[in-house]
Design a protein around this motif. Structure first.
Motif, PDB file in Angstrom:
ATOM      1  N   LYS A 111       0.703  -0.691   0.073  1.00  0.00           N
ATOM      2  CA  LYS A 111       0.206   0.512   0.152  1.00  0.00           C
ATOM      3  C   LYS A 111       0.826   1.326  -0.211  1.00  0.00           C
ATOM      4  CE  LYS A 111      -3.739  -2.360   2.771  1.00  0.00           C
ATOM      5  NZ  LYS A 111      -4.520  -2.229   3.699  1.00  0.00           N
ATOM      6  N   GLN A 112       0.571   2.351  -0.569  1.00  0.00           N
ATOM      7  CA  GLN A 112       1.582   2.950  -0.890  1.00  0.00           C
ATOM      8  C   GLN A 112       0.927   4.543  -1.488  1.00  0.00           C
ATOM      9  OE1 GLN A 112       3.405   3.316  -4.698  1.00  0.00           O
ATOM     10  NE2 GLN A 112       4.860   5.366  -3.476  1.00  0.00           N
ATOM     11  N   SER A 113       1.738   5.735   0.732  1.00  0.00           N
ATOM     12  CA  SER A 113       1.615   6.989   0.569  1.00  0.00           C
ATOM     13  C   SER A 113       2.194   7.679   0.671  1.00  0.00           C
ATOM     14  CB  SER A 113       0.709   6.498   2.458  1.00  0.00           C
ATOM     15  OG  SER A 113       0.776   7.427   2.695  1.00  0.00           O
TER      16      SER A 113
ATOM     17  N   LEU B 220       3.887  -3.065   3.699  1.00  0.00           N
ATOM     18  CA  LEU B 220       3.754  -4.683   3.538  1.00  0.00           C
ATOM     19  C   LEU B 220       3.254  -4.943   4.532  1.00  0.00           C
ATOM     20  CD1 LEU B 220       7.184  -5.754   1.445  1.00  0.00           C
ATOM     21  CD2 LEU B 220       4.632  -5.103   0.529  1.00  0.00           C
ATOM     22  N   THR B 221       1.496  -5.737   4.389  1.00  0.00           N
ATOM     23  CA  THR B 221       0.461  -5.922   5.210  1.00  0.00           C
ATOM     24  C   THR B 221       0.588  -7.344   4.794  1.00  0.00           C
ATOM     25  OG1 THR B 221      -0.930  -6.149   7.102  1.00  0.00           O
ATOM     26  CG2 THR B 221      -0.979  -4.823   4.816  1.00  0.00           C
ATOM     27  N   VAL B 222       0.097  -8.562   5.816  1.00  0.00           N
ATOM     28  CA  VAL B 222      -0.153  -9.363   5.705  1.00  0.00           C
ATOM     29  C   VAL B 222      -1.826  -9.959   6.006  1.00  0.00           C
ATOM     30  CG1 VAL B 222       1.650 -11.256   5.182  1.00  0.00           C
ATOM     31  CG2 VAL B 222       0.096 -10.693   7.423  1.00  0.00           C
ATOM     32  N   VAL B 223      -2.393  -8.285   7.132  1.00  0.00           N
ATOM     33  CA  VAL B 223      -3.683  -8.517   7.441  1.00  0.00           C
ATOM     34  C   VAL B 223      -4.714  -8.629   6.212  1.00  0.00           C
ATOM     35  CG1 VAL B 223      -5.221  -7.371   8.647  1.00  0.00           C
ATOM     36  CG2 VAL B 223      -2.693  -7.149   9.755  1.00  0.00           C
ATOM     37  N   ASP B 224      -5.280  -9.350   6.066  1.00  0.00           N
ATOM     38  CA  ASP B 224      -6.510  -9.678   5.932  1.00  0.00           C
ATOM     39  C   ASP B 224      -6.548 -10.209   4.220  1.00  0.00           C
ATOM     40  OD1 ASP B 224      -8.511  -8.833   6.795  1.00  0.00           O
ATOM     41  OD2 ASP B 224      -8.315  -5.863   6.567  1.00  0.00           O
TER      42      ASP B 224
ATOM     43  N   LYS C 239       2.917  -6.915  12.796  1.00  0.00           N
ATOM     44  CA  LYS C 239       3.844  -5.828  11.667  1.00  0.00           C
ATOM     45  C   LYS C 239       3.544  -5.541  10.640  1.00  0.00           C
ATOM     46  CE  LYS C 239       8.282  -4.960  11.399  1.00  0.00           C
ATOM     47  NZ  LYS C 239       9.067  -3.701  12.156  1.00  0.00           N
ATOM     48  N   LYS C 240       4.035  -4.514  10.553  1.00  0.00           N
ATOM     49  CA  LYS C 240       3.897  -3.838   8.920  1.00  0.00           C
ATOM     50  C   LYS C 240       5.326  -3.043   8.961  1.00  0.00           C
ATOM     51  CE  LYS C 240      -1.154  -2.129   9.656  1.00  0.00           C
ATOM     52  NZ  LYS C 240      -0.923  -2.309  10.513  1.00  0.00           N
TER      53      LYS C 240
END
Length: 183
Positions: free
Chosen positions: A27-29, A35-39, A61-62
């Motif tokens: 996800k870019q901001s 990076l995330t593995v959530v969902d 972790k993110k």
């Protein structure tokens, strides 16, 4: 796009070995991303305690990636996203507990490359090489890419993953993604 990634992961053949696959969504901001593995999908060949514990750590972790960002080496997916190449952790490192292969996933619009995430293979028993696993993931990604509506306009691109290995045994080696246009 997510359904294509899920399809790649569900079709992966663990060859009767204990391992897991997880997808780190990018996800870019601004100029930075995370990076995330959530969902995100998690596929495991067996219910191993060490693999479950690693997955639980990843859920908390993110991983930040981007220019001038120092990537946490514990989370190899961040290194793959940062460098835009796949990496493996092998049995060449006597202190390695779990084996790993991380493969960055890109979408292409014309000649523009966009990181969308990283597929991570973690094995309970560390392998000497993850080249076969890399080739399998590469093939599954290629099939998915060519069948995607998003890629319908650019199906003349050849996705060629080239395996680079150091001449001496290294616990961290990498695979480079090359893209070449075919007329």
């Amino acid at each position: 796009m997510q359904s294509k990634i899920n399809n790649v992961m569900q079709k992966f053949n663990f060859q009767e070995q204990s391992g897991s696959l997880q997808y780190w969504e990018y996800k870019q901001s601004g100029h930075r991303g995370r990076l995330t593995v959530v969902d995100q999908l998690f596929v495991s060949s067996r219910n191993q305690r060490g693999l479950r514990e690693y997955r639980n750590r990843c859920l908390k972790k993110k991983v930040s990636v981007g220019p001038d960002t120092e990537v946490d080496q514990e989370y190899l997916a961040g290194l793959a996203a940062q460098k835009k190449v796949a990496f493996e952790r092998t049995s060449c490192d006597p202190d390695q507990i779990l084996g790993q292969l991380v493969v960055p996933v890109f979408s292409y619009q014309g000649a523009d490359e966009k990181l969308i995430g990283v597929i991570e293979l973690t094995t309970f028993f560390v392998k000497e090489s993850y080249e076969e696993d890399f080739n399998q993931i590469q093939s599954l990604l290629q099939v998915s890419c060519f069948s995607s509506q998003l890629y319908g306009l650019i199906n003349n691109l050849i996705y060629q993953l080239t395996f680079y290995r150091s001449k001496t045994c290294s616990s961290l080696t990498f695979f480079k993604l090359d893209t070449t246009a075919e007329n």
